[in-house]
Design an enzyme around this catalytic site. Structure first.
Site, short mmCIF file in Angstrom:
data_model
loop_
_atom_site.label_atom_id
_atom_site.label_comp_id
_atom_site.label_asym_id
_atom_site.label_seq_id
_atom_site.Cartn_x
_atom_site.Cartn_y
_atom_site.Cartn_z
N PHE A 1 0.82 -1.22 0.00
CA PHE A 1 0.00 0.00 0.00
C PHE A 1 0.85 1.27 0.00
O PHE A 1 0.35 2.35 -0.30
CB PHE A 1 -0.95 0.00 1.21
CG PHE A 1 -0.32 0.50 2.48
CD1 PHE A 1 0.49 -0.32 3.24
CD2 PHE A 1 -0.55 1.80 2.91
CE1 PHE A 1 1.08 0.15 4.40
CE2 PHE A 1 0.04 2.28 4.08
CZ PHE A 1 0.86 1.45 4.82
N LYS A 2 2.12 1.16 0.34
CA LYS A 2 2.94 2.37 0.42
C LYS A 2 3.08 3.05 -0.94
O LYS A 2 3.36 4.24 -1.01
CB LYS A 2 4.29 2.05 1.03
CG LYS A 2 4.15 1.66 2.49
CD LYS A 2 5.39 1.89 3.30
CE LYS A 2 5.13 1.69 4.78
NZ LYS A 2 4.86 0.27 5.14
#
Ligand SMILES: *Cc1c(COP(=O)(O)O)cnc(C)c1O
Length: 475
Positions: free
Chosen positions: A119-120
């Site tokens: 998700f980063k």
């Protein structure tokens, strides 16, 4: 919109000014002076927008010193189906972060379709665009110096590779990441990226970064900057997918939902709180931790007792004991009283704990009313949830998402709409999936040969002078 420090001393600054900053000069974190709001009418209008356009509308409320059309140009460059192409399960990459229903009342927000399968990428891709734009406009250059134990460095490298005006020097602990994570970082051959393997642990890497940053002449000479998770732009970029998930899940605007968030540094969970502060109908945010359950214990007992060393677990990106962004929630609960927060953190430094319940009951009362719940989990729990997700829902989840599934199933109340945040794809953590299921997780297209690609990495001992020499040569 002005930004102020959680410790109350640093001068207020604009969004563009804090874009390239880590900590404020007084050691605090930047927060908006007041919360902008989003009305139900706006939410209704945002429902039909492509993700990039929604993100631009949200950013415009926080980055009031950047023209809205510039923000739109940047979000449209960051959030394309080409960049977020690693969709699975027949989902639609065009949605960028699609919500998938798992069963009645339980949903999964799929955030790991980006270039590094975690998700980063969501925040890092727009940060890369914002950085390039700001540097171009100010005719400046920047060297991002960071330390990573895996996902953050990887996402930063992939967001900044090939960009003019930015160089990236990323430190990682030699021999301590998975083959997949290592290959993902070291196979980036762009001239503006330098991977540095440090013969030590993650903490050694972080200390090296701190040492170089403390050397103000070296810092100025190379225009050192950071993109760690206390960066405000990263937090607010994540708020956009909470709103998108809300709009994808509810029937009518006004329905409320809850989120369950695998947490380490509390950046992701705090981004959800921001959506709530703005007026999005969010009931609770569940902070899902692993064996490193400092936040879970703090929220249960009112005593915050971070330890020095994190325990190594099978959800390694959550192996953090000092959740930096927690200070932002405390600042909110302290009614933006920076002096009080500074006092608490001085106490933390001296006594190694903050006893909110005993010493700051008013703050504790408000902290308890922000809508945070929490859970913890073990390796065994993760294996069980990976198995459950595969058998009951027919999907592969990674060990971090498994921590989220544990919290969601444990704490969901009947009739509660629960959205679990997927933080990485299973393929990144094959050994744990193998242990849970006895089979290999799917490897997304394009990653089949990752570990056999050519790699570029420099190796140093834990020595600031050696690191300085590398950066002198690189810049
Ligand atoms: C970074 C990370 C987390 C923790 O997120 P925070 O914002 O630090 O709370 C959880 N899961 C994965 C896979 C991560 O990379």
């Amino acid at each position: 919109m002005r930004y102020i420090s959680t410790r109350g001393q640093a001068a207020p600054a604009s969004f563009s000014e804090i874009l390239l900053e880590g900590l404020a000069s007084d050691g605090g974190l930047y927060m908006p002076e007041t919360w902008p709001t989003v009305t139900f009418d706006e939410l209704e209008a945002w429902k039909s927008l492509p993700y990039a356009d929604l993100a631009a509308k949200l950013l415009a409320k926080f980055a009031t010193d950047i023209p809205p059309e510039t923000l739109l140009m940047l979000t449209r460059a960051a959030y394309t189906p080409e960049v977020f192409q690693h969709a699975r399960n027949g989902e639609d990459a065009k949605k960028i972060f699609p919500v998938r229903q798992l069963e009645k009342g339980i949903f999964l927000l799929q955030l790991s379709n980006g270039p590094t399968l975690a998700f980063k990428d969501a925040a890092m891709q727009i940060l890369g665009q914002l950085l390039s734009w700001a540097l171009e406009k100010q005719n400046k250059t920047l060297t991002i110096l960071g330390a990573t134990s895996g996902d953050t460095g990887s996402a930063a490298i992939h967001a900044l590779r090939g960009k003019k005006r930015v160089k990236v020097a990323m430190l990682s602990p030699a021999g301590r990441m998975s083959d997949f994570q290592r290959a993902q970082m070291y196979s980036v051959l762009d001239a503006n990226v330098m991977n540095i393997a440090v013969k030590g642990m993650f903490d050694d890497c972080q200390d090296l970064v701190k040492t170089l940053n403390a050397d103000s002449s070296f810092k100025a000479k190379h225009h050192l900057g950071a993109v760690n998770s206390i960066n405000w732009a990263r937090v607010v970029a994540q708020t956009a997918y909470y709103i998108s998930a809300y709009l994808q899940t509810i029937k009518v605007i006004g329905d409320s939902v809850s989120f369950c968030v695998p947490s380490g540094n509390f950046g992701n969970a705090f981004a959800g709180l921001v959506a709530k502060f703005m007026g999005v109908p969010i009931d609770r945010i569940i902070v899902a931790t692993n064996e490193n359950d400092v936040l879970h214990r703090a929220l249960q007992t009112g005593r915050y007792t971070p330890t020095d060393v994190a325990q190594a677990t099978s959800s390694p990106s959550m192996d953090i004991t000092k959740a930096s962004n927690f200070e932002r929630a405390v600042f909110e609960a302290a009614d933006h009283d920076g002096k009080l927060v500074a006092e608490m953190w001085t106490r933390l430094a001296n006594e190694r704990k903050i006893d909110f319940a005993k010493d700051y009951p008013a703050v504790w009362g408000r902290l308890a009313s922000l809508g945070l719940s929490s859970s913890t989990s073990t390796h065994k729990d993760r294996l069980a949830k990976i198995k459950l997700a595969h058998e009951r829902w027919g999907i592969f989840i990674d060990p971090h998402t498994a921590d989220g599934v544990k919290g969601a199933l444990e704490l969901r109340e009947s009739e509660e709409t629960m959205i679990i945040l997927e933080t990485a794809q299973a393929g990144k953590f094959a050994p744990t999936i193998r242990e849970a299921l006895g089979i290999e997780p799917p490897i997304p297209k394009g990653f089949e040969n990752l570990t056999s690609l050519q790699q570029k990495v420099e190796t140093i001992k834990v020595d600031p002078e050696a690191l300085k020499a590398k950066i002198d040569n690189f810049a």
